[in-house]
Design a protein around this motif. Structure first.
Motif, PDB file in Angstrom:
ATOM      1  N   GLU A 123       0.852   3.866  -1.854  1.00  0.00           N
ATOM      2  CA  GLU A 123       0.161   5.147  -1.988  1.00  0.00           C
ATOM      3  C   GLU A 123      -0.342   5.649  -0.634  1.00  0.00           C
ATOM      4  OE1 GLU A 123      -2.644   1.853  -2.458  1.00  0.00           O
ATOM      5  OE2 GLU A 123      -0.866   2.359  -3.625  1.00  0.00           O
ATOM      6  N   ARG A 124      -0.670   4.740   0.283  1.00  0.00           N
ATOM      7  CA  ARG A 124      -1.122   5.165   1.617  1.00  0.00           C
ATOM      8  C   ARG A 124       0.011   5.784   2.416  1.00  0.00           C
ATOM      9  NH1 ARG A 124      -5.171   0.259   3.544  1.00  0.00           N
ATOM     10  NH2 ARG A 124      -6.653   0.484   1.822  1.00  0.00           N
ATOM     11  N   LYS A 159      -5.142   1.843 -10.055  1.00  0.00           N
ATOM     12  CA  LYS A 159      -4.397   0.728  -9.466  1.00  0.00           C
ATOM     13  C   LYS A 159      -3.819  -0.142 -10.578  1.00  0.00           C
ATOM     14  CE  LYS A 159      -5.409   1.965  -5.344  1.00  0.00           C
ATOM     15  NZ  LYS A 159      -5.614   3.355  -5.635  1.00  0.00           N
ATOM     16  N   LYS A 175       0.842  -1.205   0.000  1.00  0.00           N
ATOM     17  CA  LYS A 175       0.000   0.000   0.000  1.00  0.00           C
ATOM     18  C   LYS A 175       0.875   1.253   0.000  1.00  0.00           C
ATOM     19  CE  LYS A 175      -3.659  -2.603   0.568  1.00  0.00           C
ATOM     20  NZ  LYS A 175      -4.552  -2.883  -0.516  1.00  0.00           N
ATOM     21  N   VAL A 191      -1.129  10.835  -6.274  1.00  0.00           N
ATOM     22  CA  VAL A 191      -0.940   9.514  -5.670  1.00  0.00           C
ATOM     23  C   VAL A 191      -2.279   8.848  -5.378  1.00  0.00           C
ATOM     24  CG1 VAL A 191      -0.150   8.329  -3.577  1.00  0.00           C
ATOM     25  CG2 VAL A 191       1.331   9.986  -4.698  1.00  0.00           C
ATOM     26  N   ILE A 192      -3.206   9.587  -4.764  1.00  0.00           N
ATOM     27  CA  ILE A 192      -4.451   8.940  -4.313  1.00  0.00           C
ATOM     28  C   ILE A 192      -5.446   8.712  -5.443  1.00  0.00           C
ATOM     29  CG2 ILE A 192      -4.217   9.797  -1.959  1.00  0.00           C
ATOM     30  CD1 ILE A 192      -6.327  11.905  -2.598  1.00  0.00           C
ATOM     31  N   THR A 193      -5.249   9.377  -6.576  1.00  0.00           N
ATOM     32  CA  THR A 193      -6.182   9.193  -7.689  1.00  0.00           C
ATOM     33  C   THR A 193      -5.614   8.322  -8.798  1.00  0.00           C
ATOM     34  OG1 THR A 193      -5.409  11.200  -8.815  1.00  0.00           O
ATOM     35  CG2 THR A 193      -7.262  11.431  -7.278  1.00  0.00           C
ATOM     36  N   ARG A 194      -4.410   7.797  -8.614  1.00  0.00           N
ATOM     37  CA  ARG A 194      -3.826   6.998  -9.691  1.00  0.00           C
ATOM     38  C   ARG A 194      -4.565   5.684  -9.832  1.00  0.00           C
ATOM     39  NH1 ARG A 194       0.273   3.032  -8.683  1.00  0.00           N
ATOM     40  NH2 ARG A 194       0.239   2.436  -6.511  1.00  0.00           N
ATOM     41  N   LEU A 232       0.083  14.777  -3.613  1.00  0.00           N
ATOM     42  CA  LEU A 232      -0.811  13.865  -2.908  1.00  0.00           C
ATOM     43  C   LEU A 232      -1.972  13.450  -3.804  1.00  0.00           C
ATOM     44  CD1 LEU A 232      -2.153  12.533  -0.402  1.00  0.00           C
ATOM     45  CD2 LEU A 232      -3.025  14.796   0.187  1.00  0.00           C
ATOM     46  N   ALA A 269       0.630   9.169   0.862  1.00  0.00           N
ATOM     47  CA  ALA A 269      -0.450  10.114   1.177  1.00  0.00           C
ATOM     48  C   ALA A 269      -0.336  10.616   2.609  1.00  0.00           C
ATOM     49  CB  ALA A 269      -1.805   9.462   0.938  1.00  0.00           C
TER      50      ALA A 269
END
Length: 195
Positions: A72-73, A184, A70, A179-182, A176, A76
């Motif tokens: 991206e977490r 998967k 994880k 990263v969170i909208t990329r 940020l 973020a």
């Protein structure tokens, strides 16, 4: 491959990292002096704490990157915490100890992001193309590195030192967002058994 959407997204991500890092590493000492009259010696110690603790953060970030998928977490959380530090430094009239502590913690959190950043790039890279892709996206550091001195110096010349911290915060939050909208990464299908 290099002009595909996931790779260009990572290139933009690296540009944003360079723009935010350039503001802190190159212009925070002067900006703090203009905003709060922070002595250059104190601001330089705070910046040294940021850089030193960033290196320590990379070590912990590497351990975390090995133990989770994880990434991206982790990135973020690090971006949110780092942007909070930038706001505190840019808008709070911190004393010397609080400034040094805030910058050091911010550097540590920024360092934690870096191994996950590299794993995010790896996750969208086809097998046997990581060197080529990483070489391409890391030119984002050069692009951001060319823009940031001109941008931040212009703001300081106009008497807007708080805008240095404001833009650093904006660039961190944009990173940020990337990263969170990329999307998967899709799992690679298993090879069919030989008959």
């Amino acid at each position: 491959l290099l002009l595909s959407a996931p790779i260009l997204r990572n290139l933009f991500f690296f540009v944003l990292l360079a723009l935010s890092g350039g503001g802190i590493q190159t212009f925070s000492v002067v900006a703090l002096g203009q905003i709060n009259g922070t002595p250059a010696s104190t601001a330089n110690i705070a910046l040294s704490g940021y850089l030193l603790m960033s290196a320590a953060g990379v070590l912990l970030g590497g351990i975390l990157a090995d133990r989770t998928s994880k990434h991206e977490r982790i990135a973020a959380a690090g971006f949110l915490a780092t942007s909070t530090m930038v706001v505190a430094v840019g808008w709070g009239d911190l004393g010397a100890v609080a400034l040094i502590l805030a910058m050091s913690v911010g550097g540590f959190l920024n360092g934690i992001i870096q191994p996950s950043r590299d794993m995010i790039v790896r996750s969208v890279t086809p097998p046997a193309a990581f060197g080529k892709v990483f070489g391409f996206v890391s030119t984002g550091f050069n692009i951001g590195g060319m823009i940031s001195p001109l941008l931040y110096a212009w703001l300081l010349d106009r008497g807007e030192p708080r805008m240095v911290f404001a833009l650093v915060t904006v660039f961190i939050l944009l990173a940020l967002f990337t990263v969170i909208t990329r999307p998967k990464p899709q799992p690679v299908p298993a090879a069919a058994p030989a008959e």
